[in-house]
Design a protein around this motif. Structure first.
Motif, mmCIF file in Angstrom:
data_model
loop_
_atom_site.group_PDB
_atom_site.id
_atom_site.type_symbol
_atom_site.label_atom_id
_atom_site.label_comp_id
_atom_site.label_asym_id
_atom_site.label_seq_id
_atom_site.Cartn_x
_atom_site.Cartn_y
_atom_site.Cartn_z
ATOM 1 N N THR A 58 -20.476 -50.513 -52.187
ATOM 2 C CA THR A 58 -19.557 -51.142 -53.142
ATOM 3 C C THR A 58 -20.319 -51.878 -54.248
ATOM 4 O O THR A 58 -19.828 -51.997 -55.374
ATOM 5 C CB THR A 58 -18.702 -52.167 -52.368
ATOM 6 O OG1 THR A 58 -18.082 -51.506 -51.263
ATOM 7 C CG2 THR A 58 -17.650 -52.807 -53.237
ATOM 8 N N LYS A 59 -21.511 -52.382 -53.914
ATOM 9 C CA LYS A 59 -22.231 -53.272 -54.828
ATOM 10 C C LYS A 59 -23.145 -52.453 -55.752
ATOM 11 O O LYS A 59 -22.675 -51.731 -56.594
ATOM 12 C CB LYS A 59 -22.990 -54.322 -54.019
ATOM 13 C CG LYS A 59 -22.105 -55.048 -52.976
ATOM 14 C CD LYS A 59 -21.095 -55.985 -53.597
ATOM 15 C CE LYS A 59 -20.047 -56.501 -52.629
ATOM 16 N NZ LYS A 59 -20.541 -57.229 -51.481
ATOM 17 N N TRP A 94 -20.359 -58.248 -56.314
ATOM 18 C CA TRP A 94 -21.455 -58.196 -57.267
ATOM 19 C C TRP A 94 -21.958 -56.771 -57.349
ATOM 20 O O TRP A 94 -21.490 -55.908 -56.608
ATOM 21 C CB TRP A 94 -22.587 -59.156 -56.913
ATOM 22 C CG TRP A 94 -22.921 -59.340 -55.459
ATOM 23 C CD1 TRP A 94 -22.262 -60.154 -54.599
ATOM 24 C CD2 TRP A 94 -23.989 -58.762 -54.701
ATOM 25 N NE1 TRP A 94 -22.861 -60.117 -53.367
ATOM 26 C CE2 TRP A 94 -23.918 -59.273 -53.394
ATOM 27 C CE3 TRP A 94 -25.016 -57.872 -55.021
ATOM 28 C CZ2 TRP A 94 -24.818 -58.920 -52.386
ATOM 29 C CZ3 TRP A 94 -25.920 -57.517 -54.016
ATOM 30 C CH2 TRP A 94 -25.812 -58.046 -52.716
ATOM 31 N N ASP A 107 -28.328 -56.231 -42.708
ATOM 32 C CA ASP A 107 -27.462 -55.955 -43.854
ATOM 33 C C ASP A 107 -28.366 -55.919 -45.095
ATOM 34 O O ASP A 107 -28.951 -56.933 -45.481
ATOM 35 C CB ASP A 107 -26.408 -57.062 -43.975
ATOM 36 C CG ASP A 107 -25.414 -56.811 -45.125
ATOM 37 O OD1 ASP A 107 -25.780 -56.149 -46.123
ATOM 38 O OD2 ASP A 107 -24.272 -57.304 -45.041
ATOM 39 N N ALA A 129 -23.526 -52.223 -48.202
ATOM 40 C CA ALA A 129 -22.243 -52.122 -48.904
ATOM 41 C C ALA A 129 -22.521 -51.371 -50.205
ATOM 42 O O ALA A 129 -23.049 -51.938 -51.163
ATOM 43 C CB ALA A 129 -21.665 -53.510 -49.170
ATOM 44 N N GLU A 153 -29.163 -60.763 -42.290
ATOM 45 C CA GLU A 153 -29.059 -60.299 -43.672
ATOM 46 C C GLU A 153 -30.176 -60.990 -44.437
ATOM 47 O O GLU A 153 -30.348 -62.202 -44.339
ATOM 48 C CB GLU A 153 -27.700 -60.690 -44.252
ATOM 49 C CG GLU A 153 -27.545 -60.315 -45.713
ATOM 50 C CD GLU A 153 -26.169 -60.690 -46.243
ATOM 51 O OE1 GLU A 153 -25.256 -60.936 -45.418
ATOM 52 O OE2 GLU A 153 -26.014 -60.761 -47.468
ATOM 53 N N GLY A 188 -18.163 -51.835 -47.108
ATOM 54 C CA GLY A 188 -19.347 -52.439 -46.510
ATOM 55 C C GLY A 188 -19.012 -53.114 -45.193
ATOM 56 O O GLY A 188 -19.745 -52.989 -44.205
ATOM 57 N N LEU A 189 -17.884 -53.830 -45.170
ATOM 58 C CA LEU A 189 -17.521 -54.532 -43.938
ATOM 59 C C LEU A 189 -17.246 -53.535 -42.810
ATOM 60 O O LEU A 189 -17.613 -53.772 -41.656
ATOM 61 C CB LEU A 189 -16.312 -55.452 -44.179
ATOM 62 C CG LEU A 189 -15.889 -56.296 -42.978
ATOM 63 C CD1 LEU A 189 -17.039 -57.116 -42.390
ATOM 64 C CD2 LEU A 189 -14.723 -57.210 -43.341
HETATM 65 C C1 LIG Z 1 -19.851 -57.263 -50.236
HETATM 66 C C2 LIG Z 1 -20.702 -57.346 -49.059
HETATM 67 C C3 LIG Z 1 -20.359 -56.729 -47.866
HETATM 68 C C4 LIG Z 1 -19.034 -56.037 -47.671
HETATM 69 O O1 LIG Z 1 -18.841 -54.949 -48.505
HETATM 70 P P1 LIG Z 1 -17.371 -54.452 -48.878
HETATM 71 O O2 LIG Z 1 -17.575 -53.097 -49.400
HETATM 72 O O3 LIG Z 1 -16.852 -55.432 -49.867
HETATM 73 O O4 LIG Z 1 -16.575 -54.473 -47.601
HETATM 74 C C5 LIG Z 1 -21.239 -56.809 -46.812
HETATM 75 N N1 LIG Z 1 -22.399 -57.456 -46.922
HETATM 76 C C6 LIG Z 1 -22.766 -58.061 -48.050
HETATM 77 C C7 LIG Z 1 -24.072 -58.761 -48.125
HETATM 78 C C8 LIG Z 1 -21.943 -58.026 -49.158
HETATM 79 O O5 LIG Z 1 -22.310 -58.661 -50.285
#
Ligand SMILES: *Cc1c(COP(=O)(O)O)cnc(C)c1O
Length: 400
Positions: free
Chosen positions: A217-218, A347, A193, A215, A164, A97-98
């Motif tokens: 990832t979440k 999360w 975001d 992201a 965000e 995400g970053l």
């Molecule tokens: C976790 C997160 C990110 C970054 O994502 P990663 O995959 O951990 O780098 C960016 N923005 C928000 C709001 C997040 O919660």
């Protein structure tokens, strides 16, 4: 896979189950449901004419694959899903995400530019600023994301508004349509975001944003087992800049991670509904406890952002923060006493998580009046809420 022609008219939940499935073998007429993980570093071509065709697409900024970095079918299917989720024309994958945030900022800002950044945005953006952007001659100002406050910080070279919504730690709902009008009025590109909304319960592009960053990832991944990000845009000039920067900076995502995200996204709608229902139940319990000063969760009717949430969102998720009438030592005892909650950042997985929020990390939010209250951020997972609530009750008692 052939689809009824009506698929493009179908509801998002339906499209999410049918996009990016594997093709049927033309010989046997059979095939798997899921797209396989197509791992490759190299792409090979039948003849030079085929290579030329891919080169031509690529030079127009389209998805022309001449090399493995951009990925083949698995990546293409996931890009389609992100476009569908966000209502975007193009999406670009990033390994976290970053790094997706980095991609958007590097693509759309140049030396000498200034950007306004919502003070409630994901903390590591400040680190990106301090370590990289400031060295590249890009200046960021942090500001409460409301038109009057932003106007006061405009400069002649302001090019971007980065926000965000809801905010990262306290889930402050921003008025995206108002921010979009402000951005348009001042010729700023609006980047949002949208990790909280995951493109499903909140759709920034439809509310006037130019770029959405997620992201994966979440909640998209949903199982705490991959890192992934994506940047979405519809405007051709903006998409072209992101496309070219994506290539120039060597972004690449593992096919296996793209595959996991594709797998995760099929259950995104039902997972989010359950997380949201569980979180509301936890809010109701927390509101009944004398230790609780305030709950930050936009779907909670007492949250100051509730009206904006009702207007702009189609659902909620498992994230909430709670202000406790504890000193920091008691708050730390509370966190340590929780048994079902993993202590950790991030999360969006199936499991509950707790993060003790350092006072300094929210002191910079113009919205925050936490005062002496301790703040704890919870991700409510898919466990039985009966057990989750019993765990919180026990930990509150242990901390008091
Ligand atoms: C976790 C997160 C990110 C970054 O994502 P990663 O995959 O951990 O780098 C960016 N923005 C928000 C709001 C997040 O919660």
């Amino acid at each position: 896979m052939s689809h009824p022609s009506s698929l493009s008219d179908a509801q998002l939940d339906t499209r999410l189950q049918h996009l990016g499935l594997a093709d049927l073998d033309p010989g046997t007429g059979a095939g798997p449901v899921a797209q396989p993980s197509v791992r490759t570093s190299t792409v090979r071509f039948r003849d030079l004419a085929a290579l030329d065709k891919a080169q031509a697409l690529k030079s127009q900024g389209e998805r022309g694959v001449t090399y493995g970095r951009v990925g083949l079918d698995t990546h293409a299917a996931l890009e389609k899903v992100f476009c569908e989720l966000e209502g975007a024309q193009r999406s670009f994958l990033a390994p976290s995400g970053l790094s997706a945030i980095t991609l958007a900022l590097m693509a759309l800002l140049s030396a000498g530019d200034h950007a306004l950044v919502a003070d409630c945005a994901y903390g590591p953006v400040r680190y990106l600023d301090k370590i990289v952007l400031s060295r590249m001659g890009v200046e960021l100002s942090y500001c409460r994301a409301q038109p009057e406050a932003l106007r006061a910080q405009l400069k002649p070279n302001t090019r971007m508004l980065y926000v965000e919504s809801p905010g990262s730690l306290l889930f402050e709902m921003l008025d995206l349509p108002a921010l979009s009008r402000f951005a348009r009025e001042h010729n700023l590109v609006l980047v949002v975001d949208n990790t909280w909304g995951a493109g499903y319960i909140y759709r920034p592009l439809a509310l006037g944003a130019d770029v959405s960053v997620v992201a994966g990832t979440k909640y998209v991944g949903g199982h705490s087992d991959l890192m992934l990000g994506a940047v979405m845009a519809s405007d051709p000039a903006i998409a072209r800049r992101i496309n070219d920067t994506h290539y120039a900076m060597g972004y690449a995502v593992s096919a296996d991670d793209a595959w996991l995200a594709l797998r995760g996204v099929r259950t995104l709608p039902i997972r989010l509904k359950q997380h949201a229902a569980n979180a509301l139940e936890v809010c109701r319990f927390l509101a009944s406890r004398p230790e609780v000063a305030r709950i930050h969760h936009p779907a909670w009717p007492q949250d100051p952002g509730h009206a904006l949430w009702q207007r702009d969102c189609t659902g909620s998720n498992g994230m909430l923060s709670v202000e406790l009438k504890f000193d920091q030592e008691q708050a730390r005892r509370f966190v340590d006493a929780l048994q079902l909650f993993g202590i950790g950042f991030s999360w969006g997985g199936y499991e509950s998580l707790v993060q003790w929020v350092e006072p300094s990390s929210i002191a910079c939010h113009g919205y925050c009046e936490a005062g002496d209250n301790a703040v704890v951020r919870l991700h409510i997972g898919l466990e039985s809420t009966q057990d989750v609530i019993a765990d919180i009750a026990r930990a509150l008692d242990a901390a008091a």
